[in-house]
Design a protein around this motif. Structure first.
Motif, PDB file in Angstrom:
ATOM      1  N   LYS A   3       0.835  -0.982  -0.349  1.00  0.00           N
ATOM      2  CA  LYS A   3      -0.129  -0.100  -0.224  1.00  0.00           C
ATOM      3  C   LYS A   3       1.044   0.986  -0.303  1.00  0.00           C
ATOM      4  O   LYS A   3       0.801   2.441  -1.077  1.00  0.00           O
ATOM      5  CB  LYS A   3      -0.921  -0.377   1.750  1.00  0.00           C
ATOM      6  N   HIS A   4       1.790   1.126   0.473  1.00  0.00           N
ATOM      7  CA  HIS A   4       3.161   2.651   0.549  1.00  0.00           C
ATOM      8  C   HIS A   4       3.292   2.842  -1.389  1.00  0.00           C
ATOM      9  O   HIS A   4       3.406   4.035  -1.178  1.00  0.00           O
ATOM     10  CB  HIS A   4       3.350   2.095   0.955  1.00  0.00           C
ATOM     11  N   ILE A  62      -6.229  11.881   1.842  1.00  0.00           N
ATOM     12  CA  ILE A  62      -4.689  11.383   1.865  1.00  0.00           C
ATOM     13  C   ILE A  62      -3.749  11.097   3.545  1.00  0.00           C
ATOM     14  O   ILE A  62      -3.308  10.956   3.591  1.00  0.00           O
ATOM     15  CB  ILE A  62      -4.147  12.102   0.955  1.00  0.00           C
ATOM     16  N   LYS A  63      -4.137  12.872   3.978  1.00  0.00           N
ATOM     17  CA  LYS A  63      -3.154  12.887   4.749  1.00  0.00           C
ATOM     18  C   LYS A  63      -4.871  12.537   5.869  1.00  0.00           C
ATOM     19  O   LYS A  63      -2.937  11.817   7.024  1.00  0.00           O
ATOM     20  CB  LYS A  63      -4.589  14.301   5.350  1.00  0.00           C
ATOM     21  N   ASN A  64      -5.133  12.085   5.525  1.00  0.00           N
ATOM     22  CA  ASN A  64      -5.467  10.826   7.290  1.00  0.00           C
ATOM     23  C   ASN A  64      -4.409   9.274   7.246  1.00  0.00           C
ATOM     24  O   ASN A  64      -4.353   8.800   7.979  1.00  0.00           O
ATOM     25  CB  ASN A  64      -7.225  10.236   7.217  1.00  0.00           C
ATOM     26  N   GLN A  65      -4.192   8.699   5.690  1.00  0.00           N
ATOM     27  CA  GLN A  65      -3.856   7.949   5.330  1.00  0.00           C
ATOM     28  C   GLN A  65      -2.222   8.233   5.618  1.00  0.00           C
ATOM     29  O   GLN A  65      -1.444   7.718   6.429  1.00  0.00           O
ATOM     30  CB  GLN A  65      -3.590   7.240   3.486  1.00  0.00           C
ATOM     31  N   VAL A  66      -1.762   9.049   5.857  1.00  0.00           N
ATOM     32  CA  VAL A  66      -0.355   9.721   6.153  1.00  0.00           C
ATOM     33  C   VAL A  66      -0.585   9.489   7.841  1.00  0.00           C
ATOM     34  O   VAL A  66       0.423   9.079   8.312  1.00  0.00           O
ATOM     35  CB  VAL A  66       0.205  10.811   5.860  1.00  0.00           C
ATOM     36  N   LEU A 125       0.743  17.660  10.449  1.00  0.00           N
ATOM     37  CA  LEU A 125      -0.497  16.983  10.773  1.00  0.00           C
ATOM     38  C   LEU A 125      -0.917  15.823  11.914  1.00  0.00           C
ATOM     39  O   LEU A 125      -2.118  16.485  12.421  1.00  0.00           O
ATOM     40  CB  LEU A 125      -0.181  15.475   9.710  1.00  0.00           C
ATOM     41  N   LYS A 126       0.133  15.438  12.603  1.00  0.00           N
ATOM     42  CA  LYS A 126      -0.014  14.712  14.284  1.00  0.00           C
ATOM     43  C   LYS A 126      -0.144  16.689  15.217  1.00  0.00           C
ATOM     44  O   LYS A 126      -0.740  15.180  15.970  1.00  0.00           O
ATOM     45  CB  LYS A 126       1.168  13.713  14.483  1.00  0.00           C
TER      46      LYS A 126
END
Length: 438
Positions: A3-4, A62-66, A125-126
């Protein structure tokens, strides 16, 4: 394929569409370090601007996946995808204002630049501390050879780097920046660099600073000098002999004040005193308040909780940076700066504003990120010229009913707060002409 791989390819493609509108006109070599775009692509001016651009590139999915990855996973997998896109398109290899931003901080390799951007964006983001200076220090340590106690870097106006003084002397008239790291004395050949604009003296713990300033003061073209992490307890009166400079940065020292001769620096428009926790503010401001042409003042990371009223004597001050201090409110002296246009309290302990009509009459932008707000401060409506409010990473969960009074606001950033979708939709309807970043 895992998935990466798929996600990183998607991250790269999600911004590559922007690059298809490239201009065939080459940017002049000297201009590319100042222009805001290259080949039709916008170039961020600093790290925060990088965040704004990436926020616009990637959607919430995308941001949530990151955010579901570890920092190490994200940086490793993004290095050859989105990281490569940044290095190629943001001029980290070929030269740009973003490259110059990192060069000013002592970061010269494009891989290091993109690594800092990726690491910092992940932490942004975190909601974690970005710790930019710690990141920079780790890269500098990596490049230092174990048997070296000092390093020299010189940069030409076209961005070419030299790491030994003999090579730099061959093109001395083209050298505009020099770093002296770990030196015990400034080489006597410094006088040969007649067009030098910037000098950085860093980690020079044993240097005779008075003699060093004496050597540097003869460089008539010098505009900017910085002293980083030298551990000085005081600066000599000869600091006032650097009358040609317009920018001074002092960081990581144990000084309590500056010498009285600082008032001789009549051309000084920007002063940065950061990471100096022993400052005696009344004494310090009795000196710098006499710098009548000062436009920008940065007092970040000094453990400050208040500022003296003598600050108000800086009547031409346009920008004031007070990041990473311990302020719980805006000092009265700051509110009285009638010509101030930009105010930054990034990462303090402010939970409410005490601004009234007549305060900060010229203020156009305010940054209150990483503070303690749980409600949006409507006192901002008392600032008639306000155009930009940035307040990401607070605890705002409620918006006032009369927030529409901010109708003249051009930009409002409330990312990474606790607003629900209903409040976000309401905000969009109440401020239709404002650029909202939610």
């Amino acid at each position: 394929m895992n998935k990466h791989f798929f996600l990183i390819v998607f991250l790269m493609l999600s911004v590559n569409v922007i690059g298809f509108c490239q201009s065939s006109v080459d940017t002049l070599e000297a201009e590319k370090y100042n222009t805001d775009s290259l080949n039709g692509i916008y170039i961020p001016k600093d790290l925060n601007d990088c965040f704004n651009q990436i926020d616009g590139f990637w959607n919430d999915s995308i941001k949530n996946q990151v955010k579901s990855w570890t920092e190490e996973e994200f940086c490793a997998n993004a290095h050859f995808g989105f990281g490569m896109w940044m290095r190629n398109n943001w001029g980290l290899w070929g030269g740009s204002r973003l490259q110059a931003y990192f060069n000013d901080k002592g970061i010269y390799h494009p891989d290091d630049m993109s690594g800092i951007i990726l690491t910092s964006y992940y932490r942004y983001l975190k909601g974690d501390k970005i710790e930019l200076k710690k990141q920079i220090k780790s890269y500098k340590t990596y490049w230092e050879k174990p048997d070296e106690t000092q390093s020299f870097k010189a940069k030409t106006r076209n961005g070419k780097i030299f790491v030994d003084i003999d090579s730099a002397l061959q093109v001395s008239d083209s050298i505009v920046e020099i770093d002296f790291i770990g030196f015990e004395k400034i080489p006597r050949q410094i006088k040969e660099f007649r067009n030098i604009k910037e000098i950085n003296i860093e980690s020079c713990y044993k240097i005779d600073i008075e003699n060093a300033i004496k050597q540097i003061s003869i460089l008539e073209s010098l505009e900017y000098i910085s002293f980083f992490d030298n551990g000085f307890t005081e600066y000599p009166l000869s600091l006032g002999n650097l009358t040609q400079i317009n920018k001074l940065w002092i960081s990581g020292d144990s000084i309590k004040t500056l010498p009285s001769s600082i008032i001789n620096l009549n051309s000084l428009v920007e002063l940065n005193i950061t990471e100096c926790p022993n400052l005696q503010l009344d004494t310090l401001f009795s000196m710098i308040s006499r710098l009548k042409n000062l436009r920008e003042l940065d007092l970040s990371e000094n453990g400050l909780s208040d500022l003296p009223m003598s600050l108000t004597k800086l009547t031409q001050l346009k920008e004031l940076w007070l990041d990473d201090n311990t302020f719980t409110s805006i000092p009265e002296s700051v509110k009285s700066l009638s010509n101030l246009e930009y105010l930054r309290f990034f990462s303090n302990n402010i939970d409410s504003l005490n601004i009234t009509s007549g305060d900060l009459k010229s203020l156009k932008g305010i940054d209150l990120c990483y503070n303690k707000f749980d409600t949006f401060p409507m006192e901002l409506t008392n600032l008639n010229n306000l155009e930009s409010v940035v307040m990401w990473y607070n605890e705002i969960s409620k918006l006032p009913e009369d927030i529409a009074r901010l109708k003249n606001l051009k930009r409002l950033n409330l990312q990474h707060n606790n607003l629900d979708e209903q409040q976000k939709d309401k905000l969009k309807s109440q401020l239709p002409n404002t650029k909202l970043e939610l």
